[in-house]
Design an enzyme around this catalytic site. Structure first.
Site, PDB file in Angstrom:
ATOM      1  N   HIS A   1     -13.790   0.219  -1.332  1.00 21.49           N
ATOM      2  CA  HIS A   1     -13.483   1.652  -1.428  1.00 21.49           C
ATOM      3  C   HIS A   1     -12.131   1.947  -2.070  1.00 21.49           C
ATOM      4  CE1 HIS A   1     -10.720   2.433   2.093  1.00 21.49           C
ATOM      5  NE2 HIS A   1     -11.175   1.244   2.443  1.00 21.49           N
TER       6      HIS A   1
ATOM      7  N   ASN B 134       0.801  -1.229   0.000  1.00 20.27           N
ATOM      8  CA  ASN B 134       0.000   0.000   0.000  1.00 20.27           C
ATOM      9  C   ASN B 134       0.832   1.277   0.000  1.00 20.27           C
ATOM     10  OD1 ASN B 134       0.088  -1.596   2.580  1.00 20.27           O
ATOM     11  ND2 ASN B 134      -0.301   0.420   3.456  1.00 20.27           N
TER      12      ASN B 134
ATOM     13  N   SER C 154     -11.224  -4.821  -1.060  1.00 19.66           N
ATOM     14  CA  SER C 154     -11.963  -3.777  -0.352  1.00 19.66           C
ATOM     15  C   SER C 154     -12.561  -2.822  -1.376  1.00 19.66           C
ATOM     16  CB  SER C 154     -11.015  -3.025   0.577  1.00 19.66           C
ATOM     17  OG  SER C 154     -11.683  -1.921   1.143  1.00 19.66           O
TER      18      SER C 154
ATOM     19  N   CYS D 192       3.065   9.337  12.485  1.00 18.43           N
ATOM     20  CA  CYS D 192       3.329  10.500  13.328  1.00 18.43           C
ATOM     21  C   CYS D 192       2.625  10.320  14.668  1.00 18.43           C
ATOM     22  CB  CYS D 192       2.845  11.771  12.634  1.00 18.43           C
ATOM     23  SG  CYS D 192       3.392  13.227  13.520  1.00 18.43           S
TER      24      CYS D 192
HETATM   25  N1  PLP Z   1      -4.874  -4.320   3.057  1.00 17.85           N
HETATM   26  C1  PLP Z   1      -4.234  -3.337   2.415  1.00 17.85           C
HETATM   27  C2  PLP Z   1      -3.033  -3.671   1.587  1.00 17.85           C
HETATM   28  C3  PLP Z   1      -4.679  -2.026   2.515  1.00 17.85           C
HETATM   29  O1  PLP Z   1      -4.017  -1.043   1.882  1.00 17.85           O
HETATM   30  C4  PLP Z   1      -5.819  -1.752   3.303  1.00 17.85           C
HETATM   31  C5  PLP Z   1      -6.302  -0.359   3.469  1.00 17.85           C
HETATM   32  O2  PLP Z   1      -5.565   0.586   3.340  1.00 17.85           O
HETATM   33  C6  PLP Z   1      -6.467  -2.810   3.944  1.00 17.85           C
HETATM   34  C7  PLP Z   1      -5.968  -4.079   3.797  1.00 17.85           C
HETATM   35  C8  PLP Z   1      -7.677  -2.588   4.784  1.00 17.85           C
HETATM   36  O3  PLP Z   1      -8.786  -2.312   3.983  1.00 17.85           O
HETATM   37  P1  PLP Z   1     -10.090  -1.621   4.601  1.00 17.85           P
HETATM   38  O4  PLP Z   1      -9.813  -0.180   4.679  1.00 17.85           O
HETATM   39  O5  PLP Z   1     -11.180  -1.949   3.628  1.00 17.85           O
HETATM   40  O6  PLP Z   1     -10.332  -2.249   5.912  1.00 17.85           O
END
Ligand code: PLP
Length: 385
Positions: free
Chosen positions: A200, A150, A198, A323
């Site tokens: 969103h 991410n 996910s 932070c």
């Molecule tokens: N896994 C990864 C790689 C993510 O980037 C995120 C959210 O940033 C999640 C899991 C969690 O997803 P959610 O926000 O739908 O709980």
């Protein structure tokens, strides 16, 4: 001032087509999908249509798709299944997993419910397959591996890891939350036993996610109730959100055609920033990366201050550093990649979407140049560096 949104790995704008499709399921077709009457049937059909979109989108069977509330929940179901199935399971994770995996396994260790081994990544951010192989010489019940990171967008060689896991008899959870809609995600090619999505993150609404569980792979529900989703996830389904998810999944798969365009905008952003700040570095640049993500370190600056200053000029981005109480510290991912602290605390994530335009990128380069340039001049005086 126009807002330039470059924080799409945090969340995306819900697609207009998804919002339009959802509306009728708030206003008119509000039945419970498990009711026997026409409004119930209509809601049920809508859920099954969305299930088909998701299943097609990742090459899965319909019965392998479980709707959840988010990626965090999907990861938790897979991990907690290992815990429910066996006393003290051994779970292997990489050092760069999302907190939805790392915090959960840490809490399992702290409460004596699982043994966990953390496999390192190489300096560029790729999973260390030799270290994984060594770890899986000891029997393990579950390997948790993200497809795309991410913070950096680095794409892991999940298929290679899956082969090691399969040979070792270890189930594989693939966290594909950041990958879907940006690169091809196919459960067979990846060799996934579980896979998380996910909504969103791919222009569906917030509050809806997916767990893929390969046929025959156990799924222990986190909680009990009405037995929805074939007993795997009780609770009345958020029908409008699932409708939006289905529409967004179709658009996400279609948008893969445009991945090269998104990558060229991302590259243009990186080139523009590096031209102005030759001391900046791009994390994970030598690895295969998501087309939309850029993790840029501005040595000797503070990412939280850059984020605030860019916000003031209408550019929305994220800090790659955590932070706490005013003092930034290197993110776990940066540490795991061996990025030095001075660079890590100045790391900013820029994440584009299929909606990002060339004009926005050109304008962002100008605003970043002004903001970071003036911070550097101020910082050089204040910090004496
Ligand atoms: N896994 C990864 C790689 C993510 O980037 C995120 C959210 O940033 C999640 C899991 C969690 O997803 P959610 O926000 O739908 O709980």
């Amino acid at each position: 001032m126009n807002v330039i949104y470059l924080d799409n790995n945090a969340t995306t704008r819900t697609a207009d087509e998804a919002v339009d499709a959802m509306e009728a399921y708030y206003r008119d077709f509000y039945g419970n999908p498990h009711s026997a009457h026409r409004l119930g049937r209509r809601a049920h059909e809508a859920i099954e249509a969305a299930r088909r979109e998701i299943a097609e989108g990742i090459g899965a069977g319909l019965e392998e798709i479980v709707f959840t509330s988010c990626g965090t929940e999907s990861n938790a179901i897979a991990i907690m299944t290992a815990v429910a199935q066996k006393k003290q399971p051994r779970i292997v994770v990489t050092a760069v997993e999302h907190p939805s995996v790392l915090s959960l396994v840490e809490s399992l260790v702290a409460t004596g419910r699982a043994d966990v081994d953390v496999v390192s990544v190489l300096p560029g951010g790729a999973i260390d397959l030799e270290a994984l192989d060594r770890s899986l010489h000891q029997p393990a019940d579950l390997l948790c591996l993200m497809l795309a990171q991410n913070e950096t967008g680095v794409i892991h060689d999940v298929a290679a890891a899956a082969r090691i896991a399969r040979a070792a008899g270890t189930r594989l959870l693939v966290d594909a939350v950041q990958a879907f809609g940006k690169i091809d995600v196919d459960v067979e090619a990846l060799g996934a036993d579980y896979l998380s999505l996910s909504g969103h993150k791919f222009h569906a609404p917030k509050g809806v996610g997916v767990l893929y569980a390969r046929r025959g792979t156990p799924v222990e529900p986190l909680w009990h109730g009405g037995g929805q989703e074939a007993g795997r996830r009780s609770g009345t389904e958020p029908v409008p959100s699932i409708v939006g998810l289905g529409v967004a999944a179709r658009l996400a798969v279609k948008s893969l055609e445009r991945a090269a365009e998104v990558a060229s905008l991302r590259n243009r952003l990186e080139e523009g920033v590096l031209e102005t700040f030759p001391s900046a570095t791009i994390n994970g640049a030598a690895q295969p990366r998501l087309p939309n993500t850029s993790s840029i370190s501005f040595p000797s600056l503070r990412a939280d201050q850059i984020v605030d200053a860019l916000d003031a000029v209408g550019v929305c981005v994220s800090a790659g550093a955590a932070c706490h109480s005013g003092a930034p510290s290197a993110s776990r991912t940066m540490r795991a990649m061996g990025v030095d602290d001075a660079s890590a605390i100045g790391t900013v994530r820029f994440s584009l979407s299929r909606d990002t335009t060339a004009a926005e990128i050109d304008e962002a380069i100008v605003r970043i140049g002004e903001v970071v340039g003036s911070m550097r001049r101020g910082g050089e005086v204040a910090a004496g560096v």
